[in-house]
Design an enzyme around this catalytic site. Sequence first.
Site, PDB file in Angstrom:
ATOM      1  N   VAL A   3     -28.107  37.404  28.050  1.00 13.47           N
ATOM      2  CA  VAL A   3     -29.216  38.271  28.459  1.00 13.47           C
ATOM      3  C   VAL A   3     -29.640  39.150  27.277  1.00 13.47           C
ATOM      4  O   VAL A   3     -28.838  39.893  26.709  1.00 13.47           O
ATOM      5  CB  VAL A   3     -28.808  39.153  29.667  1.00 13.47           C
ATOM      6  CG1 VAL A   3     -29.966  40.052  30.077  1.00 13.47           C
ATOM      7  CG2 VAL A   3     -28.354  38.284  30.834  1.00 13.47           C
ATOM      8  N   LYS A   4     -30.923  39.001  26.930  1.00 15.50           N
ATOM      9  CA  LYS A   4     -31.452  39.742  25.780  1.00 15.50           C
ATOM     10  C   LYS A   4     -32.062  41.047  26.287  1.00 15.50           C
ATOM     11  O   LYS A   4     -32.961  41.041  27.136  1.00 15.50           O
ATOM     12  CB  LYS A   4     -32.503  38.872  25.105  1.00 15.50           C
ATOM     13  CG  LYS A   4     -32.704  39.137  23.639  1.00 15.50           C
ATOM     14  CD  LYS A   4     -33.617  38.055  23.078  1.00 15.50           C
ATOM     15  CE  LYS A   4     -33.912  38.269  21.627  1.00 15.50           C
ATOM     16  NZ  LYS A   4     -34.954  37.339  21.176  1.00 15.50           N
ATOM     17  N   VAL A   5     -31.571  42.158  25.751  1.00 14.26           N
ATOM     18  CA  VAL A   5     -31.926  43.495  26.252  1.00 14.26           C
ATOM     19  C   VAL A   5     -32.464  44.330  25.085  1.00 14.26           C
ATOM     20  O   VAL A   5     -31.853  44.367  24.023  1.00 14.26           O
ATOM     21  CB  VAL A   5     -30.668  44.185  26.848  1.00 14.26           C
ATOM     22  CG1 VAL A   5     -31.005  45.564  27.387  1.00 14.26           C
ATOM     23  CG2 VAL A   5     -30.016  43.326  27.924  1.00 14.26           C
TER      24      VAL A   5
ATOM     25  N   ALA B 284     -32.151  34.802  26.697  1.00 12.55           N
ATOM     26  CA  ALA B 284     -33.310  34.934  27.587  1.00 12.55           C
ATOM     27  C   ALA B 284     -33.574  36.425  27.769  1.00 12.55           C
ATOM     28  O   ALA B 284     -32.674  37.169  28.185  1.00 12.55           O
ATOM     29  CB  ALA B 284     -33.016  34.268  28.932  1.00 12.55           C
TER      30      ALA B 284
ATOM     31  N   THR C  77     -35.056  33.162  22.363  1.00 15.65           N
ATOM     32  CA  THR C  77     -36.455  33.179  22.786  1.00 15.65           C
ATOM     33  C   THR C  77     -36.847  34.636  22.966  1.00 15.65           C
ATOM     34  O   THR C  77     -35.991  35.527  22.945  1.00 15.65           O
ATOM     35  CB  THR C  77     -36.647  32.454  24.130  1.00 15.65           C
ATOM     36  OG1 THR C  77     -35.901  33.151  25.133  1.00 15.65           O
ATOM     37  CG2 THR C  77     -36.183  31.008  24.082  1.00 15.65           C
TER      38      THR C  77
END
Length: 217
Positions: free
Chosen positions: A86-88, A60, A27
């Site tokens: 965790v999308k960074v 996310a 997402t």
Amino acid sequence: MKFFIDTANLDQIKEAQDLGVLDGVTTNPSLMAKEGITGRENILQHYKDICEIVDGDVSAEVVATDFDGIVKEGKELAELHPQIVVKVPMIKEGIKAIRYFSENDIRTNCTLVFSAGQALLAAKAGATYVSPFLGRLDDISTDGLQLIADIRLIYDNYGFETQILAASIRHTMHVVNCAKLGADVMTGPLSSIDGLLKHPLTDSGLEKFLQDAKSFQ
Ligand code: E4P
């Protein structure tokens, strides 16, 4: 090759999951906004809802852009569910945060990657996934597939374990070509997965078989 679906739409996620080939979901803030999900609590609940539908990893994305903010937000997301990654973003503070997360057993997806150098940096920092956006490169007349090939070569040269998550997939040929190049994962819309089913010779062949089968009855 793992198949992720790139959407926050629960119906589409269910449809892909029902097909039996889904390995995860990605997402981003734009996809969440498209579904009308607003407010921190609703957003966090939506991630949990997605995790209940799929068995695999769910990316996310953080919206903070400073190290402390990314770490705080990333920890909160990671605590939501064991499937959360965790999308960074690929920025300096993001790379520092990916290093921190990797040392603290929090899995990451380094997003907005558009060059082999950025992908090398993400792997050095210990990212679980790197997301080169091939469709957006194609949109500006730059060969997105060449980037996937370059990252594959670099990672294989040094045995980096970061998985290449081919993102910004637009159609079925992106999926097939990424598979040929050895991308570990692809993430695209439901249409890019459904499109793999289609061939006119399958349709005409089945029609003929069914016609001929009537003579058995
Ligand atoms: C990746 O994780 C992104 O969510 C996504 O693939 C971007 O795709 P787009 O270029 O179609 O917006």
